[in-house]
Motif scaffolding. Structure first.
Motif, PDB file in Angstrom:
ATOM      1  N   ARG A 120     -17.147   0.426 -14.701  1.00 32.14           N
ATOM      2  CA  ARG A 120     -16.738  -0.602 -15.665  1.00 32.14           C
ATOM      3  C   ARG A 120     -15.211  -0.677 -15.787  1.00 32.14           C
ATOM      4  N   ILE A 121     -14.728  -1.892 -15.884  1.00 29.89           N
ATOM      5  CA  ILE A 121     -13.318  -2.094 -16.212  1.00 29.89           C
ATOM      6  C   ILE A 121     -13.268  -2.139 -17.733  1.00 29.89           C
ATOM      7  N   VAL A 142      -8.238  -4.552 -20.054  1.00 25.92           N
ATOM      8  CA  VAL A 142      -7.129  -5.139 -19.303  1.00 25.92           C
ATOM      9  C   VAL A 142      -6.090  -5.552 -20.334  1.00 25.92           C
ATOM     10  N   ASP A 180     -11.959  -4.986  -6.975  1.00 28.39           N
ATOM     11  CA  ASP A 180     -12.441  -5.560  -8.234  1.00 28.39           C
ATOM     12  C   ASP A 180     -11.365  -5.530  -9.316  1.00 28.39           C
ATOM     13  N   ILE A 181     -10.454  -4.557  -9.240  1.00 28.44           N
ATOM     14  CA  ILE A 181      -9.370  -4.526 -10.230  1.00 28.44           C
ATOM     15  C   ILE A 181      -8.512  -5.761 -10.033  1.00 28.44           C
ATOM     16  N   ASP A 193      -9.277  -8.543  -8.560  1.00 27.10           N
ATOM     17  CA  ASP A 193     -10.033  -9.752  -8.899  1.00 27.10           C
ATOM     18  C   ASP A 193     -10.073  -9.973 -10.412  1.00 27.10           C
ATOM     19  N   ALA A 194     -10.207  -8.869 -11.159  1.00 23.03           N
ATOM     20  CA  ALA A 194     -10.339  -9.011 -12.608  1.00 23.03           C
ATOM     21  C   ALA A 194      -9.022  -9.415 -13.262  1.00 23.03           C
ATOM     22  N   VAL A 195      -7.900  -9.030 -12.693  1.00 23.44           N
ATOM     23  CA  VAL A 195      -6.624  -9.331 -13.354  1.00 23.44           C
ATOM     24  C   VAL A 195      -5.910 -10.524 -12.736  1.00 23.44           C
ATOM     25  N   VAL A 212      -9.770   1.823 -16.285  1.00 23.22           N
ATOM     26  CA  VAL A 212     -11.002   1.629 -15.524  1.00 23.22           C
ATOM     27  C   VAL A 212     -11.726   2.950 -15.303  1.00 23.22           C
ATOM     28  N   VAL A 257     -14.968   2.099 -10.131  1.00 18.09           N
ATOM     29  CA  VAL A 257     -14.586   0.697  -9.946  1.00 18.09           C
ATOM     30  C   VAL A 257     -14.010   0.525  -8.538  1.00 18.09           C
TER      31      VAL A 257
END
Ligand SMILES: Cc1cc2nc3c(=O)[nH]c(=O)nc-3n(C[C@H](O)[C@H](O)[C@H](O)COP(=O)(O)OP(=O)(O)OC[C@H]3O[C@@H](n4cnc5c(N)ncnc54)[C@H](O)[C@@H]3O)c2cc1C
Ligand code: SF4
Ligand code: SF4
Lengths: 420, 482
Positions: free
Chosen positions: B95-96, B99, B116-117, B119-121, B108, B112
């Motif tokens: 899970r993240i 942010v 994906d990090i 992509d999430a930010v 995180v 993770v």
């Protein structure tokens, strides 16, 4: 070790195929069963390693191992991303064929029997379809899907409405300038469940200058049999189709079901060791085209009408990963005036249908479906287009399960509407 | 059932479903992306930090070693349980948690996926800089443990430059925070110590990562050379100009051949090497730098230059590089990836040495590597099934590592020491140096609990099956696991 170790028969995955995997792990995140479980045993790399271990007689095909191999969707997403070119689909089909030939679990035998004796036999299939039609028409489905105890169990059961597609022979003459003569695969489930897709396909092909025929002696493509390890039946069906379609004197064999198209494009491999059919099978495989593939190659007849809708496209696994076709359906959708294509996240992630997987592994199938429905909901699209009957049925079940409005169509249906 | 009380204790913490102990299940945890093997006794998939801490306590009670595992893409045998015991897999801890775009940090869990990090930010115009070629699948926990690098670490530094704080489980099973959300907290830099410790002193359960602003403009150049020598000279020349490209990568002919088959990158079949150079920063700056890079390459005999400005064009130029390692699987059934570092100026000479050594051993080699850092990755192609081949490849690896060390370099740039290279440690460190390192490990309270058999020289082989495991194996079949 056992007297007749599995994986020594005619379908055994070859050593050359197996040793292509360098266990780099680059396929892991593309595998739905791995990302759902986080387990290496449910990953492409893990399954390949287990198959290899059985082939090398390091382990036996215990129920635990068979369970891991069975949970594979055969969606072949791993194959599409593998930089080493591991032919995962071929390896898994071979492994399942060997297992089915070698003291298989009862469930496997029943599945193979059902696929061979019902699905692949047109008359019995028609009777089965009538039952499914009744199940829905009688209101039984409505009841079952609302009963708390049954709901989860029946939501993925196939149901049928709409008229069956029965036409054979010449289905349509070309309109305008003639471009050629093509044959349509009727298939086992499509004509009953989605006869309207066949009708749309025929109209769209004719509109684009094709004479469309349906050779009467064609059979089910055998994909489901092959996926479930019944290679002999798959081979028998392939031979019948090769004879039926090669006799029809057509330029191409058009398929509007991605799963069938992918299997038929692989007939060459399926019959490679059959002296009478090897060459014909290869030739036949070269003629097979997905309907979107064929149309996207043409200077498409410009649609005269409009389809005002937000549409999202779900890539069928066997179109995107097995046939590596992702551009064609999108090009067709883009050619339709008024239509807005809203991409969902991970459109090529398996929806959980996977042939009869949704019945054999309901829980995993529902998990994948729920994820898919979330992505679809996020797009806000009211129409979900795809190119395979299994995916259509699964997403329709998803809409009912989540009590969401929405319409599920094959890409050619939208094109057909745009031609009106 | 092997050691059923261990299994029972573990199941009580994480649930039965998340403890694997059947031999067939354990089998797929005996490998990572290397050619080493070692079977665990149990595999546990905890859901959160608390469960990890309890699992560690149980392991202590049962005297079972613990090896952490992320995605198992490591290239030094790090995630392989050399002494059996418990493997803790972090795939469910993915899970993240937070942010904080304003402060450019994210918190995180260790499982993770690196990509994906980013992509999430990305919606905030931020990204996570360390970009190992395996970034679509490898975990941040694995990145921290190996201090992973990537093409863009030339300018922005490796993982250690992008981790501000860590939550860890100590060998006692305690949960402790190191570092924090601000850069440079007072006291010892324990975060820096844990990054790159390859899972030997603690299990990482949360990571505070530093995020960076996406550069305003990026230009990617692909320069094709007839000879490897020309390309290696160009590397030094570019950096000699005072330019620090964001990335500076090289691929040789064999690599290009494999890549061409895998992704059709359009490399000419008779070229000797390509350089992939990326410059980023402010619009004007990058144009100027791109021009100088182009001039240098042309001067040194580049026969073709391709330039990408748009994201798609750049991605196309990168596609071949990103898929290169995996694509080598097309050239031979197995490959052995080496990871060595040499001073940039020695690149041409060492590369020549590498080709000669491989020739004399009769193996094909493909080089694809971070040329700007002098971080070599010779990939030796072989067939695992040929008797004796694996040993000869390992011998060749040793020869190549020696070449690097003799040229003033070292034995790993980013893949870590792990099991594979622990015995080379004594080439670069004295007994005393190694003792200091061992002292640090002891100070954490980690004797041989976490990831034994890694980093420190030892003569014991990996996967020398423990007696408990042997008993388990005996139950599956006589020939299993030989
Ligand atoms: C095709 C390919 C390309 C690669 N390219 C690069 C590259 O460009 N640069 C690079 O640096 N590496 C590269 N690697 C190597 C590898 O991907 C990295 O080392 C990566 O950081 C490993 O992550 P993982 O999640 O797979 O870790 P694993 O392989 O599972 O584990 C690696 C190590 O980390 C430890 N570990 C894992 N999680 C934890 C935790 N939570 N706490 C403590 N210890 C932990 C393990 O014990 C082990 O020692 C590549 C590998 C492949 C296969
Ligand atoms: S299947 Fe391909 S991507 Fe997956 S581990 Fe094997 S070689 Fe790597
Ligand atoms: S075919 Fe699909 S489910 Fe099976 S291993 Fe590959 S990606 Fe996973």
């Amino acid at each position: 070790m056992a007297d007749n170790p599995p994986f020594s028969g005619p379908f055994a995955p070859s050593d050359a195929d197996l040793s292509r995997c360098v266990h780099c792990g680059l396929c892991l995140e593309s595998c739905p069963t791995y990302t759902e479980t986080g387990l290496e045993t449910e990953s492409p790399r893990g399954r390949l390693y287990l198959i290899k271990a059985i082939a090398e007689e390091r382990i036996e095909a215990t129920p635990t191992v068979v369970g891991h191999l069975d949970l594979c969707l055969q969606c072949r997403n791993c194959e599409a991303v593998c930089p080493s070119g591991v032919p995962y689909g071929r390896i898994m089909e071979g492994a399942r064929a060997e297992l089915l030939a070698n003291r298989p679990p009862l469930a496997w035998r029943l599945r193979a029997l059902f696929l061979r004796e019902v699905i692949a036999r047109p008359r019995r299939m028609a009777a089965f379809a009538t039952l499914l039609r009744l199940y829905r028409a009688s209101g039984l489905r409505w009841l079952a899907e609302r009963a708390p105890f049954l709901r989860e169990r029946v939501i993925l059961a196939p149901t049928i409405s709409g008229p069956t597609f029965r036409a054979r022979g010449v289905l349509a003459r070309p309109r305008g300038e003639a471009r050629g003569r093509v044959a349509l695969l009727i298939g086992c489930i499509m004509p009953h469940a989605y006869g309207r897709v066949h009708e749309a396909t025929v109209r769209v092909l004719a509109r684009n200058g094709f004479e469309v025929v349906a050779p009467p002696h064609q059979a089910c493509c055998g994909a489901l049999n092959a996926h479930n390890g019944d290679r002999p039946t798959a081979r028998a069906l392939a031979r019948r189709n090769i004879d039926a379609f090669l006799d029809a004197g057509v330029d191409a064999v058009v398929v509007n079901s991605a799963g069938c198209g992918s299997a038929m494009k692989e007939y060459g491999e399926l019959l490679a060791d059959d002296p009478d059919y090897a060459e014909k099978a290869k030739r036949f495989a070269g003629m097979v085209k997905d309907v979107t593939e064929l149309l996207a190659e043409l200077p498409l007849e410009a649609p005269t009408g409009r389809v005002e809708a937000d549409v999202t496209f779900q890539d069928p696994c066997h179109l995107a990963h097995a046939q590596r076709i992702t551009g064609a359906p999108r090009e067709l959708l883009a050619a339709i005036p008024g239509l807005r294509l809203v991409e969902m996240a991970q459109p090529d992630r398996c929806c959980g249908s996977a042939g009869i997987y949704s019945l054999a592994h309901r829980e995993m199938s529902l998990d994948l479906l729920d994820g898919k429905m979330r992505e679809i909901a996020a797009t806000g699209a009211e129409v979900i287009a795809t190119a395979n009957p299994g995916c259509m049925a699964q997403i329709e079940a998803g809409l009912r399960r989540h009590r969401r409005p929405g319409r599920v169509v094959h890409v050619v249906e939208l094109l057909d509407e745009a031609y009106r | 059932m092997p050691n059923s009380s261990l299994i029972r204790d573990l199941s009580r913490v994480v649930g039965r479903r998340w403890v694997l102990h059947e031999p067939e299940d354990l089998l797929v945890y005996e490998y990572d992306a290397t050619i080493e093997r070692g079977l665990p006794e149990a595999v546990v998939l905890p859901y959160n930090a608390n469960q990890v801490s309890q699992v560690v306590r149980i392991a202590r009670r049962h005297n079972a070693p613990v090896t952490a595992r992320g995605a198992g893409t490591g290239l030094s045998g790090g995630a392989i349980p050399c002494d059996g015991g418990i493997v803790i897999v972090t795939s469910r801890m993915n899970r993240i948690l937070e942010v904080d775009a304003g402060n450019r940090i994210a918190v995180v869990e260790p499982g993770v996926i690196n990509q994906d990090i980013t992509d999430a930010v990305a919606p905030h115009g931020l990204y996570f800089a360390p970009d190992p070629s395996s970034q679509k699948v490898c975990t941040i926990g694995g990145n921290v443990a190996e201090n992973a690098g990537g093409p863009h670490c030339l300018r922005y530094g490796t993982t250690t430059n992008h981790v501000l704080g860590l939550e860890i489980v100590t060998p006692e099973g305690d949960l402790v925070w190191l570092g924090g959300k601000t850069a440079d907290p007072p006291g010892y830099d324990l975060t820096g110590l844990v990054v790159g410790s390859e899972g030997t002193i603690c299990i990482v359960t949360k990571v505070i990562v530093r995020l960076m602003d996406c550069p305003q403009s990026t230009v990617t150049l692909l320069a094709i050379f007839d000879e490897v020598d020309q390309a290696s000279h160009a590397v030094s020349a570019i950096i000699g100009q005072g330019i620090v490209p964001a990335a500076l990568e090289m691929m040789d002919r064999n690599t290009m051949r494999a890549v061409e088959e895998a992704v059709q990158a359009g490399y000419p079949p008779d070229a000797g090497a390509v350089l992939l150079i990326e410059v980023d920063g402010l619009e004007e700056e990058t144009r100027e730098q791109a021009d100088s890079v182009r001039a240098v390459c042309e001067e040194l005999g580049a026969r073709e230059l391709r330039i990408g400005f748009s994201a798609e064009d750049r991605e196309r130029l990168w596609a071949g590089r990103k898929g290169a390692l995996g694509a080598l699987g097309r050239l031979a059934p197995s490959y052995y990836i080496l990871d060595g570092v040499v001073p940039r100026s020695k690149l041409p000479a060492v590369l020549r040495g590498v080709y000669e050594a491989c020739d004399s051993f009769g193996f094909q080699v493909a080089n694809v590597f971070h040329a700007g850092d002098g971080n070599l990755h010779p990939n030796v192609m072989f067939d695992e099934r040929v008797p004796g081949a694996t040993q000869r490849v390992l011998d060749l690896g040793e020869v190549i590592m020696r070449l690097c060390v003799e040229a003033g370099g070292t034995i790993t740039g980013e893949h870590g020491v792990g099991y594979e290279k622990r015995n080379y440690m004594s080439w670069i460190f004295s007994e005393d140096d190694l003792e200091v390192m061992a002292g640090v490990k002891l100070a954490f309270g980690a004797t041989d609990l976490f990831n034994p058999g890694k980093i420190f020289p030892s003569s014991k082989g990996c996967g020398e099956v423990s007696s408990r495991m042997k008993a388990a194996i005996a139950k599956v079949g006589p020939d299993a696991y030989v």
